[in-house]
Design a protein around this motif. Structure first.
Motif, short mmCIF file in Angstrom:
data_model
loop_
_atom_site.label_atom_id
_atom_site.label_comp_id
_atom_site.label_asym_id
_atom_site.label_seq_id
_atom_site.Cartn_x
_atom_site.Cartn_y
_atom_site.Cartn_z
N ALA A 544 0.82 -1.21 0.00
CA ALA A 544 0.00 0.00 0.00
C ALA A 544 0.85 1.26 0.00
CB ALA A 544 -0.94 -0.01 1.21
N GLU A 545 2.02 1.21 0.62
CA GLU A 545 2.86 2.41 0.68
C GLU A 545 3.48 2.77 -0.67
OE1 GLU A 545 5.27 -1.15 2.19
OE2 GLU A 545 3.27 -0.29 2.47
N LEU A 546 3.43 1.85 -1.63
CA LEU A 546 3.98 2.13 -2.95
C LEU A 546 2.92 2.59 -3.94
CD1 LEU A 546 6.52 -0.84 -3.39
CD2 LEU A 546 6.97 1.51 -2.67
N ILE A 547 1.67 2.75 -3.48
CA ILE A 547 0.62 3.29 -4.35
C ILE A 547 0.78 4.80 -4.40
CG2 ILE A 547 -1.86 3.47 -4.73
CD1 ILE A 547 -2.20 0.89 -3.16
N THR A 548 0.90 5.36 -5.58
CA THR A 548 1.19 6.79 -5.74
C THR A 548 -0.07 7.63 -5.52
OG1 THR A 548 0.75 6.77 -8.12
CG2 THR A 548 2.97 6.19 -7.40
N ASP A 549 0.16 8.94 -5.28
CA ASP A 549 -0.96 9.87 -5.12
C ASP A 549 -1.78 9.98 -6.40
OD1 ASP A 549 -0.15 10.35 -2.53
OD2 ASP A 549 1.01 12.15 -3.03
N ASP A 550 -1.10 9.89 -7.55
CA ASP A 550 -1.81 9.95 -8.81
C ASP A 550 -2.78 8.78 -8.95
OD1 ASP A 550 -2.13 11.04 -11.64
OD2 ASP A 550 -1.46 8.99 -12.04
N GLU A 551 -2.34 7.60 -8.54
CA GLU A 551 -3.21 6.43 -8.62
C GLU A 551 -4.37 6.52 -7.63
OE1 GLU A 551 -0.01 3.00 -10.04
OE2 GLU A 551 -0.08 3.62 -7.93
N ARG A 552 -4.10 7.07 -6.45
CA ARG A 552 -5.17 7.24 -5.47
C ARG A 552 -6.21 8.25 -5.93
NH1 ARG A 552 -3.86 5.12 -0.38
NH2 ARG A 552 -1.71 4.35 -0.24
N ALA A 553 -5.80 9.15 -6.81
CA ALA A 553 -6.73 10.18 -7.30
C ALA A 553 -7.62 9.67 -8.43
CB ALA A 553 -5.95 11.40 -7.77
N ARG A 554 -7.35 8.48 -8.94
CA ARG A 554 -8.20 7.93 -9.98
C ARG A 554 -9.56 7.57 -9.43
NH1 ARG A 554 -5.55 9.10 -14.74
NH2 ARG A 554 -3.30 8.71 -14.47
N THR A 555 -10.51 7.33 -10.32
CA THR A 555 -11.87 7.05 -9.87
C THR A 555 -12.17 5.56 -9.76
OG1 THR A 555 -12.71 7.12 -12.14
CG2 THR A 555 -12.69 9.20 -10.90
N HIS A 556 -11.48 4.75 -10.54
CA HIS A 556 -11.80 3.32 -10.59
C HIS A 556 -10.54 2.47 -10.74
CE1 HIS A 556 -15.74 5.07 -11.63
NE2 HIS A 556 -16.26 3.92 -11.19
N VAL A 557 -10.72 1.20 -10.60
CA VAL A 557 -9.71 0.21 -10.99
C VAL A 557 -10.37 -0.73 -11.99
CG1 VAL A 557 -8.38 0.30 -8.87
CG2 VAL A 557 -10.31 -1.28 -9.03
N ALA A 558 -9.57 -1.20 -12.95
CA ALA A 558 -10.06 -2.12 -13.98
C ALA A 558 -9.16 -3.34 -14.03
CB ALA A 558 -10.11 -1.45 -15.34
N ALA A 559 -9.77 -4.49 -14.20
CA ALA A 559 -9.03 -5.76 -14.27
C ALA A 559 -8.99 -6.26 -15.70
CB ALA A 559 -9.67 -6.80 -13.36
#
Length: 848
Positions: A544-559
């Motif tokens: 979790a500590e390697l998840i960037t702020d840019d990624e946290r600002a996204r709205t969704h995740v896609a698989a």
């Protein structure tokens, strides 16, 4: 083919291109006109410059409307067929088909010869004596006595020469096309080995039998499309062209559940205009005509209908089965005068596929079998069971696996084994994880579905793992008949580049229970992890500590899920076919040699936002370990200096699994195309089709799942481990080790290739700043804005990222597995939960 003798070219020269376009008839009439004129779907596709799959969609119900110039030509061709057939009927006074131009009609057997043929079983079927099986040829030969006297009984090996590809001539013995020349004359060659395998000489093939049916309503209509599993037909008249081969795809049109197809969608840019791509996607194995001895299909489903035991065939017909005991059932299934079940061999060096009889709950009770074996060990009847004793008393035998959900009954006669495969649905023969609720289907629908699987893949021989393994050896038989000058007869010879010999695995490749491992590490669990080859699919979660702020600002995740990933790894993969050779001291790495290499890859730096490509956990290696050749080759590709300290390699190798890959890939693409997911869809259309394909024909959806499970389970069968706790002693060999296809090294090569292939594509996406949040086997999750996964796959210029993932139905391409909100993902990632596994839940959001 010379245009002057090409039937398609000859017909096209007669088609008028001006004047009004005639109206299109209904789909059933389209099929009838084409077949009565003597054309196959391949010829129709060639004439209209479309794939034969497109012709099938034009002839299906509901049909896909042909449009443009190709649709106009299609309508003119059908009108021409109708005119020619009407003209022929008016001139001859009969509705016989018009022969294809320049096609030689085959000679026919005498009409009264069938009546002179004695019955195959001259006894009460319920009390069969010792069987004395007749010759394979069970119908009268053609009237060619003079021609037979001119040729020897068997041809000498190597006496035949072959015409150029696609060039045939009528055989002087039977009149059917052949590309072989014997003594300068076009004739089918007939070797003594072919006779030993039961292959009839040309001109002596039996005709289709007259079978009793329950009612005329169960017989296929003359205008109905021929189903995929079987194409039985009465012998054509002397003026008729050879019957068209049945298409190997769609289930019979009589199935009550009609496919739900998505609306018309645009094709991938350039796909419709690129002839090279069209030829590539349309390339399919040639469809072989069904032999008369297999005219009733590869299998039959037995059920109680109207109080009588009834056999339901793959083409929708049904007939009464008089058997009251299992030994009588086996005799009936092998009696070609009663029913002609079976399928052709998949390779010239192989054997014909045995008949399969599926017993529903009603049929199981009819034969006095228990309908539930849940309380008995191993789901097997005991050896002293009355039914088993009756089978053996009648001279039949069972395989070592006994009488279980998949039982083989056989009798040895004239040095051959005549076998019947039984599948007992109430005993769990159709595993629900792959076949779903297929066991609850009506007998007719079950026969059609399994018949289509048999036609596209192989007749089932057991679980899908067993069937996948059987498909390997059927496509690449380990032995062949070879003439021995010393013994003056044909002998069994090993085929190079196949798995023809049982070989021991290298110690690092064997599981802990294997005798070669126990010899060095007698205590269970005492082998160090560094001494075992651990090539598995990757399961990894980014911290979790390697998840960037840019990624946290996204709205969704896609698989993104890789289509049949393990099967895709088999494409062009060279695997070892011989024994492992040990190189104990500092061998040089050779990427062309399949095997296992002991070296240290822990010094290779990789981005922590990506899983390590060298371990199944995605964590960086801690020291030296064993790696399969594809993993080491990928390390070299990343620029690493690899220095193996030890190796077990196989200098004899080949792309052994290539035919296996081709068969399963083509079967999967065929079924998915029938569900509306084709290789020509553009990205948006593909996403829409994949989101709804499971709403289509449930039989086709089940088939697609079964084909994927055949690939995955067949690969797992290569490293089958013992059933621990069931009378197995740690360190003792188990039955699977005696199989030619027990090859854990091949499984390791496949999984290594699949994992590195996936990592290579994830590495390519990092050029656009995209890193995965989690990986689970063949599924990877990315942070995005919106529900669609397309932004993950496209670069800043809007073009696909070079070397990255591609959407598509082909094995190795990816599909959208689902999307969720970024908040849902971050909450689970904070607890270390693998969201690539959780996103498969039914609550996922699909792109419509």
């Amino acid at each position: 083919m010379d245009p002057a003798t090409d039937p398609v070219t000859a017909v096209l020269a007669r088609i008028p291109v001006d004047g009004p376009v005639p109206p299109l008839p209904d789909p059933a009439a389209r099929v009838r006109l084409r077949e009565e004129f003597g054309w196959t779907v391949t010829q129709m596709g060639k004439a209209t410059s479309v794939r034969r799959e497109t012709v099938w969609t034009w002839e299906s119900d509901p049909p896909r409307a042909p449009r443009g110039e190709k649709g106009q030509l299609y309508a003119r061709l059908l009108a021409y067929f109708a005119d020619e057939l009407a003209r022929a009927a008016a001139t001859s006074g009969a509705t016989a088909p018009v022969p294809v131009p320049d096609a030689a009609p085959p000679p026919q057997p005498a009409a009264a010869a069938e009546e002179e043929q004695p019955p195959l079983f001259d006894y009460d079927i319920e009390d069969p004596p010792e069987l004395a099986w007749p010759d394979t040829d069970q119908s009268p030969a053609l009237d060619n006595t003079a021609a037979q006297a001119e040729y020897p009984e068997y041809d000498a090996p190597g006496s035949g020469t072959y015409l150029p590809e696609d060039v045939t001539r009528p055989c002087v013995r039977c009149g059917k096309p052949t590309s072989c020349l014997v003594a300068g004359q076009p004739r089918h060659i007939y070797l003594q080995a072919m006779a030993a395998m039961g292959v009839p000489r040309c001109g002596t093939q039996p005709t289709a039998p007259a079978v009793p049916v329950l009612s005329t309503a169960t017989e296929p209509s003359a205008s109905a499309p021929v189903p995929a599993g079987v194409a039985p037909a009465p012998a054509p008249s002397a003026d008729a062209a050879p019957p068209a081969a049945a298409p190997p795809v769609a289930l019979p049109a009589a199935a009550p559940a009609s496919p739900v197809r998505p609306p018309a969608v645009p094709r991938r840019p350039g796909a419709a205009t690129s002839s090279a791509l069209r030829r590539k996607t349309a390339k399919k194995p040639a469809v072989k005509a069904v032999a008369p001895e297999h005219a009733d299909g590869p299998l039959a489903v037995l059920d109680i209908t109207d109080g009588a035991l009834t056999a339901h065939l793959v083409d929708g017909r049904s007939m009464l089965c008089p058997a009251k005991t299992l030994q009588a059932l086996a005799a009936w299934a092998l009696d070609k005068k009663k029913i002609r079940l079976g399928a052709a061999k998949l390779h010239d060096n192989g054997f014909h596929q045995d008949p399969l009889i599926i017993l529903t709950e009603g049929a199981v009770a009819h034969f006095g079998l228990p309908t539930n074996l849940a309380d008995q060990e191993d789901l097997r009847l005991s050896a002293d069971d009355k039914i088993v004793k009756n089978i053996t008393k009648a001279g039949w035998e069972l395989t070592k696996s006994g009488f279980g959900p998949w039982a083989r009954i056989f009798k040895r006669l004239d040095g051959k084994r005549h076998c019947v495969q039984l599948a007992l649905v109430p005993w769990g023969a159709l595993e629900t994880r792959a076949w779903g609720k297929a066991g609850d289907l009506p007998a007719g629908e079950l026969a059609r579905m399994l018949g289509t699987y048999a036609r596209l893949v192989i007749t089932p021989r057991g679980t899908l793992a067993v069937t996948g393994e059987q498909l390997m050896t059927s496509l690449r038989p380990p032995t062949k008949a070879e003439w021995s000058e010393k013994e003056n007869k044909y002998v069994s010879a090993k085929v190079p580049h196949t798995l023809h010999t049982v070989v021991d695995p290298a110690p690092c490749e064997a599981p802990d229970e294997h005798p070669v491992v126990v010899a060095d590490y007698p205590e269970e669990g005492s082998r160090p992890a560094s001494e075992a080859l651990d090539e598995e699919a990757c399961i990894w979660v980014r911290p979790a500590e390697l998840i960037t702020d840019d990624e946290r600002a996204r709205t969704h995740v896609a698989a993104l899920d890789v289509q049949v990933a393990f099967l895709a790894a088999c494409r062009r993969l060279h695997v070892g076919t011989g024994p492992a050779i040990h190189y104990p001291r500092n061998p040089s790495f050779d990427p062309e040699l399949p095997g296992s290499w002991f070296l240290d890859l822990s010094h290779i730096e990789t981005d922590p936002r990506l899983p390590s490509p060298f371990t199944s956990s995605g964590e960086r290696p801690e020291g030296p370990g064993w790696y399969a050749t594809p993993t080491v080759a990928y390390a070299v590709e990343l620029g690493a200096d690899v220095r193996p300290m030890e190796a077990w390699v196989r200098e004899t190798h080949s792309p052994y699994l290539q035919p296996w890959y081709n068969t399963l890939r083509d079967a999967y693409l065929t079924v998915m195309a029938d569900l509306g997911v084709t290789t020509e869809l553009d990205d948006e259309a593909f996403l829409a089709a994949m989101a709804h394909y499971k709403d289509g024909d449930p039989l086709l959806v089940t088939l697609a799942n079964a084909i994927k499970a055949t690939a995955k389970s067949g690969i797992g069968k290569l490293r089958q481990r013992p059933n621990l706790g069931l009378d197995h002693v740690f360190g003792d060999p188990w039955p699977a080790l005696k199989r030619l296809t027990w090859r854990p090294d091949i499984r390791a090569m496949i999984l290594s290739k699949a994992r590195t292939n996936m990592h290579r594509k994830m590495q390519s996406l990092t050029t656009a700043g995209r890193y995965p949040l989690a990986v689970n086997n063949d599924c990877v999750v990315y942070a995005i804005d919106g529900l669609s996964p397309l932004p993950v796959l496209l670069g800043p210029d809007g073009e696909p990222i070079r070397g990255g993932f591609r959407l598509g139905v082909n094995p190795g391409s990816v599909k959208h597995q689902g999307s969720q909100t970024i908040g849902w993902a971050l909450d689970l990632l904070a607890d270390g939960v693998n969201i690539a596994n959780e996103i498969k839940d039914a609550s996922l959001v699909r792109v419509a």
